[in-house]
Design a protein around this motif. Structure first.
Motif, mmCIF file in Angstrom:
data_model
loop_
_atom_site.group_PDB
_atom_site.id
_atom_site.type_symbol
_atom_site.label_atom_id
_atom_site.label_comp_id
_atom_site.label_asym_id
_atom_site.label_seq_id
_atom_site.Cartn_x
_atom_site.Cartn_y
_atom_site.Cartn_z
ATOM 1 N N ALA A 165 74.707 88.184 50.655
ATOM 2 C CA ALA A 165 73.575 88.263 51.581
ATOM 3 C C ALA A 165 73.212 89.714 51.872
ATOM 4 C CB ALA A 165 73.922 87.539 52.886
ATOM 5 N N GLY A 166 71.935 89.951 52.051
ATOM 6 C CA GLY A 166 71.451 91.288 52.382
ATOM 7 C C GLY A 166 69.987 91.425 52.040
ATOM 8 N N ILE A 167 69.413 92.568 52.379
ATOM 9 C CA ILE A 167 68.010 92.846 52.085
ATOM 10 C C ILE A 167 67.947 93.560 50.733
ATOM 11 C CG2 ILE A 167 65.915 94.001 52.897
ATOM 12 C CD1 ILE A 167 67.371 94.061 55.704
ATOM 13 N N PRO A 168 67.237 93.003 49.756
ATOM 14 C CA PRO A 168 67.149 93.690 48.455
ATOM 15 C C PRO A 168 66.755 95.149 48.623
ATOM 16 C CG PRO A 168 66.129 91.532 48.334
ATOM 17 C CD PRO A 168 66.456 91.751 49.780
ATOM 18 N N GLY A 169 67.433 96.039 47.893
ATOM 19 C CA GLY A 169 67.220 97.470 48.077
ATOM 20 C C GLY A 169 65.779 97.892 47.909
ATOM 21 N N ASP A 170 65.081 97.326 46.908
ATOM 22 C CA ASP A 170 63.689 97.726 46.686
ATOM 23 C C ASP A 170 62.792 97.288 47.842
ATOM 24 O OD1 ASP A 170 64.201 95.094 45.926
ATOM 25 O OD2 ASP A 170 62.675 95.074 44.354
ATOM 26 N N ALA A 189 71.712 107.750 54.359
ATOM 27 C CA ALA A 189 71.994 108.805 53.382
ATOM 28 C C ALA A 189 73.489 108.900 53.119
ATOM 29 C CB ALA A 189 71.452 110.138 53.884
ATOM 30 N N LYS A 190 74.273 108.845 54.189
ATOM 31 C CA LYS A 190 75.734 108.869 54.051
ATOM 32 C C LYS A 190 76.218 107.695 53.211
ATOM 33 C CE LYS A 190 79.834 107.883 56.855
ATOM 34 N NZ LYS A 190 80.341 107.648 58.231
ATOM 35 N N GLU A 191 75.705 106.491 53.495
ATOM 36 C CA GLU A 191 76.128 105.299 52.759
ATOM 37 C C GLU A 191 75.743 105.378 51.294
ATOM 38 O OE1 GLU A 191 78.063 102.665 53.624
ATOM 39 O OE2 GLU A 191 78.433 103.912 55.396
ATOM 40 N N PHE A 192 74.570 105.971 51.005
ATOM 41 C CA PHE A 192 74.148 106.081 49.612
ATOM 42 C C PHE A 192 75.057 107.040 48.847
ATOM 43 C CE2 PHE A 192 71.559 107.597 46.057
ATOM 44 C CZ PHE A 192 71.178 106.389 45.496
ATOM 45 N N ILE A 214 70.883 96.028 51.048
ATOM 46 C CA ILE A 214 71.191 96.759 52.269
ATOM 47 C C ILE A 214 71.579 95.727 53.321
ATOM 48 C CG2 ILE A 214 70.381 98.437 53.961
ATOM 49 C CD1 ILE A 214 70.264 99.559 51.150
ATOM 50 N N VAL A 215 72.721 95.927 53.947
ATOM 51 C CA VAL A 215 73.224 94.972 54.930
ATOM 52 C C VAL A 215 73.250 95.634 56.302
ATOM 53 C CG1 VAL A 215 75.111 93.409 55.542
ATOM 54 C CG2 VAL A 215 74.686 93.964 53.130
ATOM 55 N N PRO A 216 72.381 95.208 57.232
ATOM 56 C CA PRO A 216 72.415 95.772 58.585
ATOM 57 C C PRO A 216 73.523 95.120 59.412
ATOM 58 C CG PRO A 216 70.576 94.238 58.365
ATOM 59 C CD PRO A 216 71.269 94.267 57.032
ATOM 60 N N VAL A 217 74.332 95.943 60.057
ATOM 61 C CA VAL A 217 75.425 95.456 60.899
ATOM 62 C C VAL A 217 75.209 95.987 62.317
ATOM 63 C CG1 VAL A 217 77.917 95.406 61.256
ATOM 64 C CG2 VAL A 217 77.002 95.477 58.922
ATOM 65 N N HIS A 218 75.118 95.098 63.270
ATOM 66 C CA HIS A 218 74.907 95.513 64.659
ATOM 67 C C HIS A 218 76.239 95.928 65.279
ATOM 68 C CE1 HIS A 218 70.657 94.296 65.092
ATOM 69 N NE2 HIS A 218 70.973 93.487 64.090
ATOM 70 N N ASP A 219 76.287 97.158 65.763
ATOM 71 C CA ASP A 219 77.509 97.728 66.319
ATOM 72 C C ASP A 219 77.195 98.329 67.692
ATOM 73 O OD1 ASP A 219 80.102 98.688 66.580
ATOM 74 O OD2 ASP A 219 79.658 100.551 65.496
ATOM 75 N N PHE A 220 77.595 97.632 68.765
ATOM 76 C CA PHE A 220 77.268 98.042 70.131
ATOM 77 C C PHE A 220 75.752 98.206 70.290
ATOM 78 C CE2 PHE A 220 81.724 99.423 69.725
ATOM 79 C CZ PHE A 220 82.265 98.733 70.809
ATOM 80 N N ASP A 221 75.276 99.423 70.496
ATOM 81 C CA ASP A 221 73.867 99.629 70.812
ATOM 82 C C ASP A 221 73.055 100.149 69.635
ATOM 83 O OD1 ASP A 221 75.081 102.061 70.677
ATOM 84 O OD2 ASP A 221 74.105 102.918 72.450
ATOM 85 N N HIS A 222 73.603 100.051 68.412
ATOM 86 C CA HIS A 222 72.852 100.547 67.264
ATOM 87 C C HIS A 222 73.159 99.705 66.023
ATOM 88 C CE1 HIS A 222 76.784 102.394 66.738
ATOM 89 N NE2 HIS A 222 76.451 102.727 65.496
ATOM 90 N N VAL A 223 72.402 99.968 64.953
ATOM 91 C CA VAL A 223 72.569 99.245 63.695
ATOM 92 C C VAL A 223 73.165 100.184 62.658
ATOM 93 C CG1 VAL A 223 71.397 98.013 61.826
ATOM 94 C CG2 VAL A 223 70.639 97.707 64.191
ATOM 95 N N VAL A 224 74.197 99.715 61.982
ATOM 96 C CA VAL A 224 74.815 100.466 60.885
ATOM 97 C C VAL A 224 74.440 99.761 59.579
ATOM 98 C CG1 VAL A 224 76.985 101.188 59.828
ATOM 99 C CG2 VAL A 224 76.742 101.234 62.317
ATOM 100 N N TYR A 225 74.013 100.522 58.589
ATOM 101 C CA TYR A 225 73.603 99.948 57.309
ATOM 102 C C TYR A 225 74.687 100.158 56.256
ATOM 103 C CZ TYR A 225 68.942 99.641 59.344
ATOM 104 O OH TYR A 225 67.866 99.330 60.146
ATOM 105 N N LYS A 226 74.988 99.098 55.522
ATOM 106 C CA LYS A 226 75.923 99.149 54.403
ATOM 107 C C LYS A 226 75.179 98.831 53.107
ATOM 108 C CE LYS A 226 79.486 99.821 57.134
ATOM 109 N NZ LYS A 226 80.193 101.124 57.138
#
Length: 356
Positions: A165-170, A189-192, A214-226
């Motif tokens: 599961a995730g959002i296609p990169g393109d 940028a860091k993840e890439f 791209i997988v958005p992960v909600h962490d406390f008050d922000h979103v982290v992308y993997k």
């Protein structure tokens, strides 16, 4: 460099050798299933699948004769039970095959199966593909060396893969990246950088933007992308080292621009070291499992002689390890590359111990 020059036009599918077959059996990847890839090719017709914007997705929805449909539906529900449950029949009455889609694009030409739980309308997907040894090695290496576990089955010439599961990169790059905050862009940028390093280390090629999510992960008050790879067809095949570095594909240009504008060189180097270190730790913690996989790979025929010759010399120029020149198979190149990463990690840590 153009895509045509960077990539070969067509990669052949390679059969599973006896040693890899034994490995799959040992780790419960080889399980008898009631349907084969070829069975799904018996469709009577198809209709084009369009996305929400009316664009052709390059998938077609296939349909079968009434006689075939009953048998195929039951078999696909059993495959779902084997892949996601204990393989029992008691859940079959609560499952429905909502769609069987066939992809007309790319090497593997997979079928995508949509299974819905009729009690609560939850649904999931899995894929039916032709078995290819390169893809099997890619899936196993992703399972062991990335942050993500993978669930797949192999039986004969048929490969069953769970959906990632995730959002296609393109799609993400085109529609969502412009809306990201500056902090989110820096994190992407860091993840890439880390994703780029991980692909190169384990020789996973062709990570154009539509081959990862791209997988958005909600962490406390922000979103982290993997960033997760979703296509493992180009594991250890191509001879150009650039193919194993996502930064060199034009489809990833905007991700590369993020790295250039959001990260200093020191940070880029730091993230590369972090990724090499975590991969080395995973190699060490995987124990005999990765050794058994590489034992099968080093004797396998999963590439062309010209590709092997070119890649081992390009990696030699980068690593300055004379042993790369002695490699005769892609498996040997891969095993030596992973060993090189592991040894460097151990040498650095041993030097720190003695320094202290």
């Amino acid at each position: 460099m153009s895509e045509e020059k960077l990539m070969s036009k067509k990669k052949p599918a390679y059969p599973v050798n006896k040693k890899l077959d034994g490995y799959l059996h040992r780790y419960s990847r080889k399980i008898e299933i009631p349907i084969f890839y070829e069975d799904l090719l018996r469709f009577a017709g198809s209709v084009v699948v369009y996305d929400a914007d009316g664009e052709d997705t390059l998938w077609v929805r296939v349909y079968y004769s009434d006689f075939d449909r009953e048998e195929i539906d039951l078999s696909l529900k059993k495959v779902y039970s084997i892949l996601h449950s204990d393989g029992g029949d008691r859940i079959l009455d609560y499952l429905n095959v909502d769609a069987v889609d066939y992809c007309t694009f790319g090497n593997s030409k997979p079928f995508r199966i949509k299974i819905r739980n009729i009690l609560n309308d939850n649904y999931t997907y899995f894929y039916v593909k032709k078995t290819d040894a390169s893809r099997v090695y890619g899936l196993e290496l992703e399972h062991m060396l990335s942050p993500y576990n993978l669930n797949f089955l192999v039986f004969g010439d048929t490969l069953i893969e769970e959906h990632i599961a995730g959002i296609p990169g393109d799609v993400f790059i085109e529609d969502m990246l412009p809306k990201c905050t500056e902090a989110e862009k820096a994190q992407l940028a860091k993840e890439f950088v880390k994703f780029n390093e991980r692909c190169m280390i384990r020789l996973l090629g062709d990570m154009r933007s539509y081959n990862y999510v791209i997988v958005p992960v909600h962490d406390f008050d922000h979103v982290v992308y993997k960033i997760r790879a979703i296509d493992f067809d180009q594991q250890c095949f191509e001879g150009k080292l650039k193919v194993y570095r996502p930064q060199f594909f034009k489809e990833n240009f905007r991700m590369v621009e993020l790295v250039r504008t959001k990260l200093q060189k020191y940070s880029v180097d730091q993230y590369k070291i972090e990724e090499r270190s975590i991969v080395a730790k995973r190699i060490l913690s995987s124990g005999d499992r990765i050794k058994r996989l590489l034992d099968a790979c080093v004797i396998d025929d999963i590439s062309l002689e010209d590709n092997i010759t070119r890649l081992k010399m390009e990696i030699y120029e980068l690593a300055k390890d004379i042993n790369f020149k002695k490699c005769n198979t892609m498996g040997e190149v891969l095993a030596l590359a992973l060993d090189f990463v592991k040894r460097n990690y151990q040498d650095v840590n041993m030097s720190k111990i003695f320094d202290n």
